[in-house]
Design a protein around this motif. Structure first.
Motif, PDB file in Angstrom:
ATOM      1  N   ARG A  26      61.257  49.906 -31.421  1.00  0.00           N
ATOM      2  CA  ARG A  26      61.716  50.058 -32.796  1.00  0.00           C
ATOM      3  C   ARG A  26      63.346  50.613 -32.880  1.00  0.00           C
ATOM      4  N   LYS A  27      63.864  50.856 -31.969  1.00  0.00           N
ATOM      5  CA  LYS A  27      65.196  51.158 -32.007  1.00  0.00           C
ATOM      6  C   LYS A  27      66.151  50.701 -31.054  1.00  0.00           C
ATOM      7  N   LEU A  28      65.231  49.954 -30.203  1.00  0.00           N
ATOM      8  CA  LEU A  28      66.161  49.154 -28.916  1.00  0.00           C
ATOM      9  C   LEU A  28      66.147  47.614 -29.095  1.00  0.00           C
ATOM     10  N   LYS A  29      67.349  47.074 -29.333  1.00  0.00           N
ATOM     11  CA  LYS A  29      67.425  45.566 -29.374  1.00  0.00           C
ATOM     12  C   LYS A  29      68.380  45.047 -28.541  1.00  0.00           C
ATOM     13  N   MET A  30      68.178  44.013 -27.740  1.00  0.00           N
ATOM     14  CA  MET A  30      69.049  43.505 -26.854  1.00  0.00           C
ATOM     15  C   MET A  30      68.953  41.981 -26.770  1.00  0.00           C
ATOM     16  N   PHE A  31      70.037  41.531 -25.955  1.00  0.00           N
ATOM     17  CA  PHE A  31      69.913  40.136 -25.801  1.00  0.00           C
ATOM     18  C   PHE A  31      69.437  39.615 -24.589  1.00  0.00           C
ATOM     19  N   VAL A  32      68.328  38.917 -24.567  1.00  0.00           N
ATOM     20  CA  VAL A  32      67.375  38.508 -23.580  1.00  0.00           C
ATOM     21  C   VAL A  32      67.829  37.150 -23.240  1.00  0.00           C
ATOM     22  N   VAL A  33      67.883  37.007 -21.785  1.00  0.00           N
ATOM     23  CA  VAL A  33      67.986  35.548 -21.174  1.00  0.00           C
ATOM     24  C   VAL A  33      66.561  35.141 -20.516  1.00  0.00           C
ATOM     25  N   SER A  37      62.727  26.099 -19.640  1.00  0.00           N
ATOM     26  CA  SER A  37      61.518  25.519 -19.204  1.00  0.00           C
ATOM     27  C   SER A  37      60.010  26.357 -19.310  1.00  0.00           C
ATOM     28  N   ASN A  38      60.052  27.556 -18.990  1.00  0.00           N
ATOM     29  CA  ASN A  38      58.703  28.175 -19.159  1.00  0.00           C
ATOM     30  C   ASN A  38      58.680  29.654 -19.933  1.00  0.00           C
ATOM     31  N   ASN A  39      59.889  29.896 -20.539  1.00  0.00           N
ATOM     32  CA  ASN A  39      60.174  31.088 -21.439  1.00  0.00           C
ATOM     33  C   ASN A  39      60.114  32.086 -20.550  1.00  0.00           C
ATOM     34  N   LYS A  40      60.288  32.257 -19.152  1.00  0.00           N
ATOM     35  CA  LYS A  40      60.132  33.409 -18.343  1.00  0.00           C
ATOM     36  C   LYS A  40      61.356  34.229 -18.640  1.00  0.00           C
ATOM     37  N   PHE A  41      61.097  35.482 -18.709  1.00  0.00           N
ATOM     38  CA  PHE A  41      62.023  36.791 -18.652  1.00  0.00           C
ATOM     39  C   PHE A  41      63.034  36.814 -17.411  1.00  0.00           C
ATOM     40  N   VAL A  42      64.237  36.726 -17.556  1.00  0.00           N
ATOM     41  CA  VAL A  42      65.194  36.767 -16.520  1.00  0.00           C
ATOM     42  C   VAL A  42      65.955  38.061 -16.594  1.00  0.00           C
ATOM     43  N   THR A  43      66.632  38.644 -17.591  1.00  0.00           N
ATOM     44  CA  THR A  43      67.285  39.717 -17.765  1.00  0.00           C
ATOM     45  C   THR A  43      67.738  40.077 -19.231  1.00  0.00           C
ATOM     46  N   ALA A  44      68.245  41.309 -19.466  1.00  0.00           N
ATOM     47  CA  ALA A  44      68.380  41.866 -20.790  1.00  0.00           C
ATOM     48  C   ALA A  44      69.784  42.608 -20.808  1.00  0.00           C
ATOM     49  N   LEU A  45      70.536  41.963 -21.724  1.00  0.00           N
ATOM     50  CA  LEU A  45      71.806  42.808 -21.759  1.00  0.00           C
ATOM     51  C   LEU A  45      72.268  43.243 -23.167  1.00  0.00           C
ATOM     52  N   SER A  46      73.136  44.225 -23.286  1.00  0.00           N
ATOM     53  CA  SER A  46      73.614  44.820 -24.622  1.00  0.00           C
ATOM     54  C   SER A  46      74.244  44.198 -25.259  1.00  0.00           C
ATOM     55  N   SER A  47      75.108  43.088 -25.026  1.00  0.00           N
ATOM     56  CA  SER A  47      75.827  42.299 -25.801  1.00  0.00           C
ATOM     57  C   SER A  47      75.748  40.726 -25.710  1.00  0.00           C
ATOM     58  N   LYS A  48      76.083  40.020 -26.551  1.00  0.00           N
ATOM     59  CA  LYS A  48      75.876  38.329 -26.309  1.00  0.00           C
ATOM     60  C   LYS A  48      77.045  37.929 -25.514  1.00  0.00           C
ATOM     61  N   ASP A  49      78.110  38.566 -25.369  1.00  0.00           N
ATOM     62  CA  ASP A  49      79.162  38.156 -24.652  1.00  0.00           C
ATOM     63  C   ASP A  49      78.563  38.562 -23.038  1.00  0.00           C
ATOM     64  N   LEU A  50      78.042  39.342 -22.838  1.00  0.00           N
ATOM     65  CA  LEU A  50      77.636  39.791 -21.294  1.00  0.00           C
ATOM     66  C   LEU A  50      76.408  38.881 -21.018  1.00  0.00           C
ATOM     67  N   ALA A  51      75.635  38.642 -21.815  1.00  0.00           N
ATOM     68  CA  ALA A  51      74.665  37.715 -21.650  1.00  0.00           C
ATOM     69  C   ALA A  51      75.070  36.208 -21.534  1.00  0.00           C
ATOM     70  N   MET A  52      75.815  35.680 -22.332  1.00  0.00           N
ATOM     71  CA  MET A  52      76.511  34.458 -21.995  1.00  0.00           C
ATOM     72  C   MET A  52      77.288  34.389 -20.645  1.00  0.00           C
ATOM     73  N   GLY A  53      77.972  35.494 -20.148  1.00  0.00           N
ATOM     74  CA  GLY A  53      78.725  35.385 -19.084  1.00  0.00           C
ATOM     75  C   GLY A  53      78.172  35.570 -18.110  1.00  0.00           C
ATOM     76  N   TRP A  54      76.719  36.182 -17.985  1.00  0.00           N
ATOM     77  CA  TRP A  54      75.708  36.184 -16.737  1.00  0.00           C
ATOM     78  C   TRP A  54      75.002  34.787 -16.689  1.00  0.00           C
ATOM     79  N   VAL A  55      74.968  33.958 -17.842  1.00  0.00           N
ATOM     80  CA  VAL A  55      74.347  32.543 -17.792  1.00  0.00           C
ATOM     81  C   VAL A  55      75.468  31.717 -17.066  1.00  0.00           C
TER      82      VAL A  55
END
Length: 68
Positions: A26-33, A37-55
């Motif tokens: 209820r309190k934690l929202k993160m950007f999930v990568v 192809s299979n919607n498999k969870f890879v990682t979660a980061l606190s901001s969209k910039d960090l997530a796009m940088g990881w990708v």
């Protein structure tokens, strides 16, 4: 006459990722990568910039491996 598909197929061995904002509880929202192809969870980061940088880094790493 053969029509080309609108979107070309991704190269073999190079996973594609999608980034979505998801709630973990209820309190934690993160950007999930996830893999597209299979919607498999890879990682979660606190901001969209960090997530796009990881990708970007991961995609660059896969291309480098494939050339070698």
């Amino acid at each position: 006459m053969e029509l080309l598909p609108e979107e070309p197929e991704p190269p073999e061995g190079e996973p594609e990722y999608c980034v979505k904002r998801e709630w973990f509880n209820r309190k934690l929202k993160m950007f999930v990568v996830r893999e597209k192809s299979n919607n498999k969870f890879v990682t979660a980061l606190s901001s969209k910039d960090l997530a796009m940088g990881w990708v970007y880094k991961e995609t660059k790493r896969h291309r480098k491996r494939r050339r070698s």
